[in-house]
Design a protein around this motif. Structure first.
Motif, PDB file in Angstrom:
ATOM      1  N   PRO A  10       0.824  -1.216   0.000  1.00 54.74           N
ATOM      2  CA  PRO A  10       0.000   0.000   0.000  1.00 54.74           C
ATOM      3  C   PRO A  10       0.860   1.270   0.000  1.00 54.74           C
ATOM      4  O   PRO A  10       1.814   1.381   0.766  1.00 54.74           O
ATOM      5  N   GLY A  11       0.509   2.193  -0.891  1.00 55.63           N
ATOM      6  CA  GLY A  11       1.242   3.451  -0.977  1.00 55.63           C
ATOM      7  C   GLY A  11       2.466   3.396  -1.859  1.00 55.63           C
ATOM      8  O   GLY A  11       3.010   4.430  -2.256  1.00 55.63           O
ATOM      9  N   LEU A  12       2.926   2.183  -2.187  1.00 58.12           N
ATOM     10  CA  LEU A  12       4.113   2.038  -3.024  1.00 58.12           C
ATOM     11  C   LEU A  12       3.745   1.707  -4.467  1.00 58.12           C
ATOM     12  O   LEU A  12       4.429   2.122  -5.411  1.00 58.12           O
ATOM     13  N   GLY A  13       2.642   0.975  -4.634  1.00 57.30           N
ATOM     14  CA  GLY A  13       2.210   0.605  -5.968  1.00 57.30           C
ATOM     15  C   GLY A  13       3.039  -0.495  -6.594  1.00 57.30           C
ATOM     16  O   GLY A  13       2.910  -0.763  -7.800  1.00 57.30           O
ATOM     17  N   LEU A  14       3.903  -1.109  -5.819  1.00 60.07           N
ATOM     18  CA  LEU A  14       4.759  -2.192  -6.287  1.00 60.07           C
ATOM     19  C   LEU A  14       4.735  -3.332  -5.282  1.00 60.07           C
ATOM     20  O   LEU A  14       4.443  -3.131  -4.106  1.00 60.07           O
ATOM     21  N   THR A  15       5.031  -4.513  -5.747  1.00 60.88           N
ATOM     22  CA  THR A  15       5.249  -5.612  -4.816  1.00 60.88           C
ATOM     23  C   THR A  15       6.682  -5.494  -4.293  1.00 60.88           C
ATOM     24  O   THR A  15       7.511  -4.754  -4.841  1.00 60.88           O
ATOM     25  N   ILE A  16       6.987  -6.219  -3.237  1.00 60.42           N
ATOM     26  CA  ILE A  16       8.349  -6.212  -2.705  1.00 60.42           C
ATOM     27  C   ILE A  16       9.311  -6.789  -3.737  1.00 60.42           C
ATOM     28  O   ILE A  16      10.437  -6.301  -3.895  1.00 60.42           O
ATOM     29  N   SER A  17       8.860  -7.796  -4.478  1.00 60.78           N
ATOM     30  CA  SER A  17       9.699  -8.371  -5.534  1.00 60.78           C
ATOM     31  C   SER A  17      10.014  -7.329  -6.598  1.00 60.78           C
ATOM     32  O   SER A  17      11.138  -7.257  -7.113  1.00 60.78           O
ATOM     33  N   ASP A  18       9.006  -6.513  -6.964  1.00 60.03           N
ATOM     34  CA  ASP A  18       9.231  -5.449  -7.946  1.00 60.03           C
ATOM     35  C   ASP A  18      10.268  -4.449  -7.430  1.00 60.03           C
ATOM     36  O   ASP A  18      11.177  -4.029  -8.172  1.00 60.03           O
ATOM     37  N   ALA A  59      16.077  -2.571  -7.649  1.00 64.73           N
ATOM     38  CA  ALA A  59      17.373  -2.388  -6.986  1.00 64.73           C
ATOM     39  C   ALA A  59      18.412  -3.385  -7.501  1.00 64.73           C
ATOM     40  O   ALA A  59      19.533  -3.451  -6.985  1.00 64.73           O
ATOM     41  N   GLY A  60      18.030  -4.159  -8.517  1.00 65.79           N
ATOM     42  CA  GLY A  60      18.963  -5.113  -9.096  1.00 65.79           C
ATOM     43  C   GLY A  60      19.040  -6.437  -8.366  1.00 65.79           C
ATOM     44  O   GLY A  60      19.980  -7.215  -8.565  1.00 65.79           O
TER      45      GLY A  60
END
Length: 211
Positions: free
Chosen positions: A147-155, A160-161
């Motif tokens: 929430p608030g990031l619009g990305l999954t943690i994997s994304d 970050a490479g």
């Protein structure tokens, strides 16, 4: 300046901390497939709580400054080894949870040192292990959009490479069950804490008499 005895005890604490955290980072990826608890527990739930026992004994032996040295050194070694033997995501989640929770544990333990001998390790473990559980499981096994990031943690890790594939485990169930196990082991660990504390005090008295 550290004495020979101090260096020996520090290396023992460091080795114990590294072993506990590294083994837990590997075991947390394997559900406890007994008694129908595979959706609630991982094998890591039974090993990781002992990291708080190591921290508390280090705090009692070396004080807050020495205990933080054990935590920092154990943190560095365990994270590096976990990246190799577990996964980058598990290593990051574990490292963040470990560092925050263990430093909190040291502070709470220090503030309670003047109370009954069993109170500092028990209360500090109960509070800090709750924070540790929340940080670790939400980062390690949450596969949805943050929430608030619009990305999954994997994304986010990908940007970050860091290549990552989320392990889809029922992390909320695991977190609740894991914390309950930590509470139980915090109570059980009082006995070995007391035994090691008695041994440390006896050894210290002997050392002073022979010094």
């Amino acid at each position: 300046m550290m004495t020979k005895l101090d260096r020996r005890d520090f290396l023992i604490a460091l080795a114990a901390m590294t072993l506990v955290v590294l083994s837990s980072n590997i075991l947390v990826q394997y559900p406890f497939q007994h008694l129908g608890l595979d959706n609630y527990l991982t094998w890591g739930a039974f090993s990781y709580p002992f990291s708080f026992l190591v921290t508390d004994l280090s705090n009692r032996r070396f004080g807050p400054k020495g205990a933080r040295r054990v935590v920092y050194a154990g943190f560095a070694l365990a994270v590096v080894l976990s990246v190799i033997l577990a996964s980058p995501r598990i290593a990051i989640a574990s490292g963040a949870a470990f560092l925050v929770a263990q430093l909190l544990d040291i502070q709470i333990f220090f503030r309670l040192r003047g109370h009954a001998w069993w109170m500092p390790p028990f209360v500090s473990s109960v509070i800090s292990s709750g924070l540790d559980t929340a940080i670790f499981f939400s980062f390690a096994f949450y596969c949805g959009v943050v929430p608030g990031l619009g990305l999954t943690i994997s994304d986010a890790l990908g940007h970050a490479g860091i290549a990552d594939q989320c392990i889809a485990l029922p992390w909320t169930n695991l977190a609740v069950a894991d914390y309950l196990v930590k509470l139980a082991l915090a109570a059980i660990a009082i006995a070995p804490y007391g035994a090691v504390l008695k041994l440390m005090r006896s050894e210290a008295k002997h050392h002073h008499r022979t010094a």
